[in-house]
Design an enzyme around this catalytic site. Structure first.
Site, PDB file in Angstrom:
ATOM      1  N   THR A 109      -4.614   6.782   0.384  1.00 18.59           N
ATOM      2  CA  THR A 109      -5.878   6.999   1.098  1.00 18.59           C
ATOM      3  C   THR A 109      -5.979   6.083   2.314  1.00 18.59           C
ATOM      4  O   THR A 109      -6.759   6.341   3.221  1.00 18.59           O
ATOM      5  CB  THR A 109      -7.113   6.748   0.197  1.00 18.59           C
ATOM      6  OG1 THR A 109      -7.048   5.402  -0.312  1.00 18.59           O
ATOM      7  CG2 THR A 109      -7.171   7.722  -0.964  1.00 18.59           C
ATOM      8  N   GLY A 110      -5.192   5.020   2.328  1.00 19.74           N
ATOM      9  CA  GLY A 110      -5.204   4.091   3.463  1.00 19.74           C
ATOM     10  C   GLY A 110      -4.271   4.577   4.562  1.00 19.74           C
ATOM     11  O   GLY A 110      -3.634   5.613   4.438  1.00 19.74           O
ATOM     12  N   LYS A 137     -11.508  -0.845 -14.586  1.00 17.94           N
ATOM     13  CA  LYS A 137     -11.931  -2.083 -13.908  1.00 17.94           C
ATOM     14  C   LYS A 137     -12.263  -3.172 -14.938  1.00 17.94           C
ATOM     15  O   LYS A 137     -11.882  -4.328 -14.777  1.00 17.94           O
ATOM     16  CB  LYS A 137     -13.164  -1.821 -13.021  1.00 17.94           C
ATOM     17  CG  LYS A 137     -12.886  -0.974 -11.781  1.00 17.94           C
ATOM     18  CD  LYS A 137     -12.060  -1.710 -10.755  1.00 17.94           C
ATOM     19  CE  LYS A 137     -11.906  -0.949  -9.456  1.00 17.94           C
ATOM     20  NZ  LYS A 137     -10.854  -1.518  -8.589  1.00 17.94           N
ATOM     21  N   VAL A 165     -28.491  15.719   0.681  1.00 16.86           N
ATOM     22  CA  VAL A 165     -28.923  14.738  -0.314  1.00 16.86           C
ATOM     23  C   VAL A 165     -28.936  15.427  -1.679  1.00 16.86           C
ATOM     24  O   VAL A 165     -29.487  16.519  -1.816  1.00 16.86           O
ATOM     25  CB  VAL A 165     -30.337  14.227   0.036  1.00 16.86           C
ATOM     26  CG1 VAL A 165     -30.876  13.312  -1.050  1.00 16.86           C
ATOM     27  CG2 VAL A 165     -30.329  13.527   1.385  1.00 16.86           C
ATOM     28  N   PHE A 166     -28.308  14.804  -2.670  1.00 18.02           N
ATOM     29  CA  PHE A 166     -28.331  15.364  -4.031  1.00 18.02           C
ATOM     30  C   PHE A 166     -29.579  14.875  -4.757  1.00 18.02           C
ATOM     31  O   PHE A 166     -29.837  13.683  -4.802  1.00 18.02           O
ATOM     32  CB  PHE A 166     -27.073  14.969  -4.803  1.00 18.02           C
ATOM     33  CG  PHE A 166     -25.821  15.540  -4.192  1.00 18.02           C
ATOM     34  CD1 PHE A 166     -25.633  16.908  -4.117  1.00 18.02           C
ATOM     35  CD2 PHE A 166     -24.843  14.709  -3.662  1.00 18.02           C
ATOM     36  CE1 PHE A 166     -24.488  17.455  -3.544  1.00 18.02           C
ATOM     37  CE2 PHE A 166     -23.699  15.238  -3.085  1.00 18.02           C
ATOM     38  CZ  PHE A 166     -23.528  16.618  -3.024  1.00 18.02           C
ATOM     39  N   ASN A 218     -22.282  -1.010  -3.543  1.00 16.08           N
ATOM     40  CA  ASN A 218     -21.770   0.063  -2.674  1.00 16.08           C
ATOM     41  C   ASN A 218     -21.409  -0.530  -1.315  1.00 16.08           C
ATOM     42  O   ASN A 218     -22.310  -0.918  -0.558  1.00 16.08           O
ATOM     43  CB  ASN A 218     -22.831   1.145  -2.480  1.00 16.08           C
ATOM     44  CG  ASN A 218     -23.011   1.984  -3.720  1.00 16.08           C
ATOM     45  OD1 ASN A 218     -23.250   1.464  -4.813  1.00 16.08           O
ATOM     46  ND2 ASN A 218     -22.871   3.280  -3.589  1.00 16.08           N
ATOM     47  N   ASP A 233       0.855  -1.189   0.000  1.00 10.80           N
ATOM     48  CA  ASP A 233       0.000   0.000   0.000  1.00 10.80           C
ATOM     49  C   ASP A 233       0.891   1.238   0.000  1.00 10.80           C
ATOM     50  O   ASP A 233       1.911   1.262   0.692  1.00 10.80           O
ATOM     51  CB  ASP A 233      -0.898  -0.016   1.264  1.00 10.80           C
ATOM     52  CG  ASP A 233      -2.129   0.869   1.121  1.00 10.80           C
ATOM     53  OD1 ASP A 233      -1.957   2.074   0.851  1.00 10.80           O
ATOM     54  OD2 ASP A 233      -3.249   0.358   1.284  1.00 10.80           O
ATOM     55  N   TYR A 290     -12.562   5.265 -14.545  1.00 12.31           N
ATOM     56  CA  TYR A 290     -12.451   4.318 -13.424  1.00 12.31           C
ATOM     57  C   TYR A 290     -13.107   2.980 -13.802  1.00 12.31           C
ATOM     58  O   TYR A 290     -12.528   1.907 -13.628  1.00 12.31           O
ATOM     59  CB  TYR A 290     -13.128   4.927 -12.187  1.00 12.31           C
ATOM     60  CG  TYR A 290     -13.344   3.980 -11.037  1.00 12.31           C
ATOM     61  CD1 TYR A 290     -12.332   3.703 -10.128  1.00 12.31           C
ATOM     62  CD2 TYR A 290     -14.587   3.355 -10.833  1.00 12.31           C
ATOM     63  CE1 TYR A 290     -12.535   2.838  -9.059  1.00 12.31           C
ATOM     64  CE2 TYR A 290     -14.794   2.493  -9.776  1.00 12.31           C
ATOM     65  CZ  TYR A 290     -13.769   2.233  -8.885  1.00 12.31           C
ATOM     66  OH  TYR A 290     -13.976   1.367  -7.828  1.00 12.31           O
TER      67      TYR A 290
HETATM   68  N1  LIG Z   1     -15.971   1.008  -1.431  1.00 10.74           N
HETATM   69  C1  LIG Z   1     -16.777   0.628  -2.405  1.00 10.74           C
HETATM   70  O1  LIG Z   1     -17.996   0.835  -2.355  1.00 10.74           O
HETATM   71  C2  LIG Z   1     -16.239  -0.092  -3.604  1.00 10.74           C
HETATM   72  C3  LIG Z   1     -17.119  -0.456  -4.631  1.00 10.74           C
HETATM   73  C4  LIG Z   1     -16.635  -1.122  -5.751  1.00 10.74           C
HETATM   74  C5  LIG Z   1     -15.272  -1.444  -5.829  1.00 10.74           C
HETATM   75  N2  LIG Z   1     -14.424  -1.064  -4.829  1.00 10.74           N
HETATM   76  C6  LIG Z   1     -12.998  -1.404  -4.960  1.00 10.74           C
HETATM   77  O2  LIG Z   1     -12.529  -1.990  -3.772  1.00 10.74           O
HETATM   78  C7  LIG Z   1     -11.151  -1.677  -3.583  1.00 10.74           C
HETATM   79  C8  LIG Z   1     -10.919  -1.099  -2.192  1.00 10.74           C
HETATM   80  O3  LIG Z   1     -11.662   0.096  -2.062  1.00 10.74           O
HETATM   81  P1  LIG Z   1     -11.871   0.864  -0.679  1.00 10.74           P
HETATM   82  O4  LIG Z   1     -13.267   1.377  -0.674  1.00 10.74           O
HETATM   83  O5  LIG Z   1     -11.393   0.021   0.448  1.00 10.74           O
HETATM   84  O6  LIG Z   1     -10.927   2.140  -0.905  1.00 10.74           O
HETATM   85  P2  LIG Z   1      -9.691   2.698  -0.083  1.00 10.74           P
HETATM   86  O7  LIG Z   1      -9.303   3.998  -0.730  1.00 10.74           O
HETATM   87  O8  LIG Z   1      -9.987   2.719   1.374  1.00 10.74           O
HETATM   88  O9  LIG Z   1      -8.584   1.600  -0.370  1.00 10.74           O
HETATM   89  C9  LIG Z   1      -7.696   1.659  -1.453  1.00 10.74           C
HETATM   90  C10 LIG Z   1      -6.293   1.411  -0.914  1.00 10.74           C
HETATM   91  O10 LIG Z   1      -5.384   1.383  -2.018  1.00 10.74           O
HETATM   92  C11 LIG Z   1      -4.237   2.155  -1.672  1.00 10.74           C
HETATM   93  N3  LIG Z   1      -3.635   2.648  -2.909  1.00 10.74           N
HETATM   94  C12 LIG Z   1      -4.129   3.579  -3.759  1.00 10.74           C
HETATM   95  N4  LIG Z   1      -3.288   3.770  -4.799  1.00 10.74           N
HETATM   96  C13 LIG Z   1      -2.236   2.924  -4.590  1.00 10.74           C
HETATM   97  C14 LIG Z   1      -1.035   2.662  -5.299  1.00 10.74           C
HETATM   98  N5  LIG Z   1      -0.734   3.304  -6.443  1.00 10.74           N
HETATM   99  N6  LIG Z   1      -0.168   1.742  -4.799  1.00 10.74           N
HETATM  100  C15 LIG Z   1      -0.444   1.090  -3.648  1.00 10.74           C
HETATM  101  N7  LIG Z   1      -1.568   1.302  -2.926  1.00 10.74           N
HETATM  102  C16 LIG Z   1      -2.446   2.211  -3.402  1.00 10.74           C
HETATM  103  C17 LIG Z   1      -4.763   3.265  -0.772  1.00 10.74           C
HETATM  104  O11 LIG Z   1      -3.770   3.867   0.041  1.00 10.74           O
HETATM  105  C18 LIG Z   1      -5.814   2.510   0.035  1.00 10.74           C
HETATM  106  O12 LIG Z   1      -5.251   1.924   1.201  1.00 10.74           O
HETATM  107  C19 LIG Z   1     -10.786  -0.716  -4.724  1.00 10.74           C
HETATM  108  O13 LIG Z   1     -10.181  -1.464  -5.756  1.00 10.74           O
HETATM  109  C20 LIG Z   1     -12.115  -0.185  -5.190  1.00 10.74           C
HETATM  110  O14 LIG Z   1     -12.096   0.212  -6.532  1.00 10.74           O
HETATM  111  C21 LIG Z   1     -14.865  -0.395  -3.726  1.00 10.74           C
END
Ligand SMILES: NC(=O)c1ccc[n+]([C@@H]2O[C@H](COP(=O)([O-])OP(=O)(O)OC[C@H]3O[C@@H](n4cnc5c(N)ncnc54)[C@H](O)[C@@H]3O)[C@@H](O)[C@H]2O)c1
Length: 306
Positions: free
Chosen positions: A36-37, A146, A201-202, A171, A32, A142
């Protein structure tokens, strides 16, 4: 001890998955860049390799760790950012994914689980709840990324024998979710309600989404990893819940004033609900946490965090 790599393990969904893998006795390595993490999301037993998945060096981590399982969650998840700068989105979401796929192939991983998106895959579907057989038609960079990764995984299966599952999430919500974007509506409304502020709310709030609790998404990842099956599966509840209903459920748990209404978000879809019956049939997965229960757990978590 077997090793699992979780890219994006410092994030919302990833950190819950890391906990579940540690509980199952895996040495769990997180890749990571903490964009954002956060390291604070991780239990101390997890091994954090701070790295950008889009950089070539990431291959070294795979070579050193030789993981049995790879869960690829690292992503640029901001839909609006992807529209503003598609190339920057593709750097992480396409190139980064290709480097992770290559690392998994080169190190002999047994299974690759990809976090894809149902909301981004189907645009304005005429069939709701929408099954995987409905034509994918992403309208954001995006979503395009995917879908591209799903196709690359198909290629890796043929060229390199990599066994994989792509999970198209609805979601996702729950403890530790980020407070940005539409995916975070439950977290956002909860944080506001606990501060005594109204939710914004939008539009009319009657737009409908499929909200799936994070523990159910973690179980879907584990079912996919430990099953012999491969392919693409929707991971949702099949239940549509309006944004107004979410606001009401949160107010019931957290208090707070009535919602404010703003102009509708441009291009927002009215209904996005996933048919996850294939996951039930093939992976034996079904959601367990209702939106009422999940909202309660989420509000409790935000309240305890203060
Ligand atoms: N949350 C949702 O509703 C949802 C819905 C559909 C898909 N997803 C997918 O699930 C996955 C996790 O999403 P989340 O909601 O936990 O988001 P999040 O932002 O909390 O997690 C994403 C993680 O990826 C890390 N990251 C970002 N760019 C990076 C890079 N270049 N190298 C290494 N690490 C990187 C961030 O630091 C973060 O820890 C994502 O792939 C997202 O597209 C999420």
């Amino acid at each position: 001890m077997k090793t699992a790599i979780v890219t994006g393990g410092g994030g919302f969904i990833g950190s819950h998955l890391v906990e579940a893998l540690l509980e199952r006795g895996f040495r769990t390595v997180v890749i990571d860049d903490l964009s954002t993490g956060s390291a604070a999301n991780l239990p101390s037993e997890a091994v954090l390799r701070e790295a950008d998945v889009a950089e070539p060096d990431v291959s070294r981590i795979f070579a050193a760790e030789r993981p049995e399982l790879v869960f690829h969650l690292a992503a640029q998840i901001d839909l609006r950012k992807s529209l503003l700068d598609p190339a920057a989105d593709a750097r992480v979401n396409v190139i980064g994914s290709l480097r992770v796929i290559a690392g998994a192939c080169d190190s002999g991983a047994k299974k690759f689980i990809f976090s894809s998106s149902g909301g981004a895959a189907y645009h304005d579907p005429s069939v709701v709840p929408t099954p995987e057989t409905y034509p994918a038609g992403p309208v954001s960079p995006y979503g395009a990324a995917k879908m591209a990764v799903e196709l690359y995984l198909n290629g890796a299966r043929h060229a390199r024998g990599l066994r994989s599952v792509a999970l198209r999430y609805a979601n996702v919500y729950g403890p530790r979710q980020g407070l940005k974007g539409e995916a975070g509506v439950i977290g956002l409304f909860t944080a506001k309600a606990l501060r005594g502020e109204p939710a914004t709310v939008f539009g009319d709030g009657e737009q409908v989404r499929d909200f799936v609790y994070v523990d159910d998404v973690v179980r879907a990842n584990l079912s996919a990893a430990f099953s012999e099956q491969e392919g693409i599966f929707n991971i949702g509840t099949g239940v549509g819940t309006s944004v107004n209903r979410i606001a009401e459920l949160i107010r019931r748990q957290a208090g707070g004033p009535a919602s404010l209404y703003g102009p509708p978000a441009v291009g927002e879809e009215r209904r996005s609900v996933l048919d996850a019956s294939a996951a039930a049939r093939v992976l034996g997965w079904k959601y367990a946490v209702s939106v009422e229960e999940g909202v309660k757990r989420t509000v409790d978590w935000f309240r305890a965090r203060g």
